[in-house]
Design a protein around this motif. Structure first.
Motif, PDB file in Angstrom:
ATOM      1  N   MET A  34       0.132  14.928 -58.754  1.00 31.49           N
ATOM      2  CA  MET A  34       1.333  15.721 -58.515  1.00 31.49           C
ATOM      3  C   MET A  34       2.441  15.377 -59.524  1.00 31.49           C
ATOM      4  SD  MET A  34       3.647  15.872 -55.039  1.00 31.49           S
ATOM      5  CE  MET A  34       4.268  14.203 -55.248  1.00 31.49           C
ATOM      6  N   ILE A  35       2.623  14.106 -59.808  1.00 34.40           N
ATOM      7  CA  ILE A  35       3.665  13.674 -60.743  1.00 34.40           C
ATOM      8  C   ILE A  35       3.343  14.160 -62.160  1.00 34.40           C
ATOM      9  CG2 ILE A  35       4.577  11.608 -61.930  1.00 34.40           C
ATOM     10  CD1 ILE A  35       6.005  12.259 -59.308  1.00 34.40           C
ATOM     11  N   VAL A  36       2.076  14.081 -62.549  1.00 33.48           N
ATOM     12  CA  VAL A  36       1.689  14.538 -63.896  1.00 33.48           C
ATOM     13  C   VAL A  36       1.860  16.053 -64.017  1.00 33.48           C
ATOM     14  CG1 VAL A  36      -0.263  14.761 -65.486  1.00 33.48           C
ATOM     15  CG2 VAL A  36       0.241  12.549 -64.425  1.00 33.48           C
ATOM     16  N   GLU A  37       1.606  16.785 -62.936  1.00 35.86           N
ATOM     17  CA  GLU A  37       1.857  18.230 -62.966  1.00 35.86           C
ATOM     18  C   GLU A  37       3.350  18.505 -63.142  1.00 35.86           C
ATOM     19  OE1 GLU A  37       0.184  19.769 -59.341  1.00 35.86           O
ATOM     20  OE2 GLU A  37      -1.854  19.667 -60.114  1.00 35.86           O
ATOM     21  N   ARG A  38       4.160  17.681 -62.527  1.00 45.18           N
ATOM     22  CA  ARG A  38       5.619  17.824 -62.600  1.00 45.18           C
ATOM     23  C   ARG A  38       6.161  17.408 -63.968  1.00 45.18           C
ATOM     24  NH1 ARG A  38       8.276  17.870 -57.349  1.00 45.18           N
ATOM     25  NH2 ARG A  38      10.478  17.475 -57.620  1.00 45.18           N
ATOM     26  N   TYR A  39       5.597  16.324 -64.509  1.00 46.99           N
ATOM     27  CA  TYR A  39       6.023  15.760 -65.796  1.00 46.99           C
ATOM     28  C   TYR A  39       4.780  15.528 -66.667  1.00 46.99           C
ATOM     29  CZ  TYR A  39      10.161  14.825 -62.978  1.00 46.99           C
ATOM     30  OH  TYR A  39      11.239  14.948 -62.148  1.00 46.99           O
ATOM     31  N   PRO A  40       4.298  16.565 -67.342  1.00 42.64           N
ATOM     32  CA  PRO A  40       3.053  16.449 -68.135  1.00 42.64           C
ATOM     33  C   PRO A  40       3.058  15.316 -69.158  1.00 42.64           C
ATOM     34  CG  PRO A  40       3.702  18.737 -67.921  1.00 42.64           C
ATOM     35  CD  PRO A  40       4.833  17.911 -67.367  1.00 42.64           C
ATOM     36  N   GLU A  41       4.223  14.932 -69.658  1.00 43.98           N
ATOM     37  CA  GLU A  41       4.286  13.835 -70.641  1.00 43.98           C
ATOM     38  C   GLU A  41       3.799  12.512 -70.061  1.00 43.98           C
ATOM     39  OE1 GLU A  41       7.794  13.436 -73.254  1.00 43.98           O
ATOM     40  OE2 GLU A  41       8.522  15.207 -72.187  1.00 43.98           O
ATOM     41  N   MET A  42       3.799  12.376 -68.747  1.00 44.90           N
ATOM     42  CA  MET A  42       3.363  11.130 -68.112  1.00 44.90           C
ATOM     43  C   MET A  42       1.845  10.994 -68.103  1.00 44.90           C
ATOM     44  SD  MET A  42       5.901  10.419 -64.946  1.00 44.90           S
ATOM     45  CE  MET A  42       7.683  10.520 -65.135  1.00 44.90           C
ATOM     46  N   ALA A  43       1.135  12.063 -68.418  1.00 44.66           N
ATOM     47  CA  ALA A  43      -0.329  12.044 -68.364  1.00 44.66           C
ATOM     48  C   ALA A  43      -0.921  10.963 -69.261  1.00 44.66           C
ATOM     49  CB  ALA A  43      -0.889  13.406 -68.750  1.00 44.66           C
ATOM     50  N   HIS A  44      -0.284  10.685 -70.385  1.00 47.44           N
ATOM     51  CA  HIS A  44      -0.831   9.717 -71.338  1.00 47.44           C
ATOM     52  C   HIS A  44      -0.120   8.377 -71.290  1.00 47.44           C
ATOM     53  CE1 HIS A  44      -3.222  12.991 -72.776  1.00 47.44           C
ATOM     54  NE2 HIS A  44      -2.134  13.719 -72.958  1.00 47.44           N
ATOM     55  N   LYS A  45       0.698   8.176 -70.267  1.00 48.64           N
ATOM     56  CA  LYS A  45       1.416   6.911 -70.113  1.00 48.64           C
ATOM     57  C   LYS A  45       0.704   6.044 -69.082  1.00 48.64           C
ATOM     58  CE  LYS A  45       4.782   8.194 -72.794  1.00 48.64           C
ATOM     59  NZ  LYS A  45       4.991   7.580 -74.078  1.00 48.64           N
ATOM     60  N   GLN A  46       0.744   4.749 -69.322  1.00 42.09           N
ATOM     61  CA  GLN A  46       0.194   3.817 -68.342  1.00 42.09           C
ATOM     62  C   GLN A  46       1.331   3.338 -67.457  1.00 42.09           C
ATOM     63  OE1 GLN A  46      -1.884   0.604 -70.180  1.00 42.09           O
ATOM     64  NE2 GLN A  46      -3.692   1.837 -70.601  1.00 42.09           N
ATOM     65  N   PHE A  47       1.080   3.332 -66.153  1.00 42.90           N
ATOM     66  CA  PHE A  47       2.067   2.796 -65.225  1.00 42.90           C
ATOM     67  C   PHE A  47       1.396   2.421 -63.913  1.00 42.90           C
ATOM     68  CE2 PHE A  47       2.143   7.430 -64.939  1.00 42.90           C
ATOM     69  CZ  PHE A  47       2.029   7.684 -63.573  1.00 42.90           C
ATOM     70  N   GLN A  48       2.007   1.468 -63.241  1.00 46.04           N
ATOM     71  CA  GLN A  48       1.534   1.070 -61.927  1.00 46.04           C
ATOM     72  C   GLN A  48       2.403   1.769 -60.892  1.00 46.04           C
ATOM     73  OE1 GLN A  48       1.630  -3.343 -62.411  1.00 46.04           O
ATOM     74  NE2 GLN A  48      -0.424  -3.160 -61.560  1.00 46.04           N
ATOM     75  N   ILE A  49       1.857   1.911 -59.711  1.00 44.49           N
ATOM     76  CA  ILE A  49       2.596   2.535 -58.620  1.00 44.49           C
ATOM     77  C   ILE A  49       2.766   1.512 -57.512  1.00 44.49           C
ATOM     78  CG2 ILE A  49       2.539   4.346 -56.854  1.00 44.49           C
ATOM     79  CD1 ILE A  49       1.014   6.075 -58.889  1.00 44.49           C
ATOM     80  N   ALA A  50       4.005   1.387 -57.053  1.00 41.46           N
ATOM     81  CA  ALA A  50       4.315   0.520 -55.920  1.00 41.46           C
ATOM     82  C   ALA A  50       4.862   1.392 -54.803  1.00 41.46           C
ATOM     83  CB  ALA A  50       5.333  -0.540 -56.314  1.00 41.46           C
ATOM     84  N   VAL A  51       4.421   1.121 -53.592  1.00 42.81           N
ATOM     85  CA  VAL A  51       4.917   1.833 -52.417  1.00 42.81           C
ATOM     86  C   VAL A  51       5.607   0.804 -51.526  1.00 42.81           C
ATOM     87  CG1 VAL A  51       4.278   3.189 -50.390  1.00 42.81           C
ATOM     88  CG2 VAL A  51       3.089   3.561 -52.551  1.00 42.81           C
ATOM     89  N   ASN A  52       6.870   1.073 -51.232  1.00 41.43           N
ATOM     90  CA  ASN A  52       7.671   0.147 -50.426  1.00 41.43           C
ATOM     91  C   ASN A  52       7.598  -1.277 -50.975  1.00 41.43           C
ATOM     92  OD1 ASN A  52       8.338   2.321 -48.752  1.00 41.43           O
ATOM     93  ND2 ASN A  52       6.544   1.969 -47.478  1.00 41.43           N
ATOM     94  N   GLU A  53       7.722  -1.381 -52.299  1.00 39.68           N
ATOM     95  CA  GLU A  53       7.799  -2.638 -53.041  1.00 39.68           C
ATOM     96  C   GLU A  53       6.493  -3.430 -53.097  1.00 39.68           C
ATOM     97  OE1 GLU A  53      11.225  -4.914 -51.922  1.00 39.68           O
ATOM     98  OE2 GLU A  53      12.547  -3.172 -52.061  1.00 39.68           O
ATOM     99  N   GLU A  54       5.355  -2.761 -52.847  1.00 40.17           N
ATOM    100  CA  GLU A  54       4.060  -3.420 -52.976  1.00 40.17           C
ATOM    101  C   GLU A  54       3.152  -2.554 -53.843  1.00 40.17           C
ATOM    102  OE1 GLU A  54       2.137  -4.773 -49.442  1.00 40.17           O
ATOM    103  OE2 GLU A  54       4.007  -5.450 -48.540  1.00 40.17           O
ATOM    104  N   PHE A  55       2.479  -3.178 -54.822  1.00 40.49           N
ATOM    105  CA  PHE A  55       1.553  -2.431 -55.659  1.00 40.49           C
ATOM    106  C   PHE A  55       0.388  -1.929 -54.812  1.00 40.49           C
ATOM    107  CE2 PHE A  55       3.667  -4.984 -58.980  1.00 40.49           C
ATOM    108  CZ  PHE A  55       4.112  -3.936 -59.755  1.00 40.49           C
ATOM    109  N   VAL A  56      -0.090  -0.725 -55.136  1.00 41.75           N
ATOM    110  CA  VAL A  56      -1.121  -0.083 -54.334  1.00 41.75           C
ATOM    111  C   VAL A  56      -2.303   0.345 -55.199  1.00 41.75           C
ATOM    112  CG1 VAL A  56       0.454   0.732 -52.543  1.00 41.75           C
ATOM    113  CG2 VAL A  56       0.080   2.139 -54.568  1.00 41.75           C
TER     114      VAL A  56
END
Length: 77
Positions: A34-56
């Motif tokens: 969903m985020i990449v559809e919203r911001y296509p430039e993020m498709a080639h970026k590496q990032f981690q996702i944290a939910v409520n301050e914990e990596f998931v």
């Protein structure tokens, strides 16, 4: 859900945070799509996702009231 952007992702989104309305839980993998559809430039970026301050993992769930942070790798020196 509240979505927080850090470093270069903040520049791509052109904002530090935003609220995205979701009516039901979704997997981290579905959120990432969903985020990449919203911001296509993020498709080639590496990032981690944290939910409520914990990596998931991609298979974990995000609930409508959660806070989600997109955190790219950090280099230090």
């Amino acid at each position: 859900m509240e979505v927080l952007y850090f470093a270069e992702l903040k520049d791509i989104a052109n904002q530090q945070s935003e609220t995205i309305d979701v009516s039901k839980p979704l997997t981290v993998e579905a959120f990432k799509v969903m985020i990449v559809e919203r911001y296509p430039e993020m498709a080639h970026k590496q990032f981690q996702i944290a939910v409520n301050e914990e990596f998931v993992k991609l298979t974990d769930n995000i609930k409508p009231g959660d806070t989600v942070a997109l955190i790219p790798p950090v280099s230090g020196g």
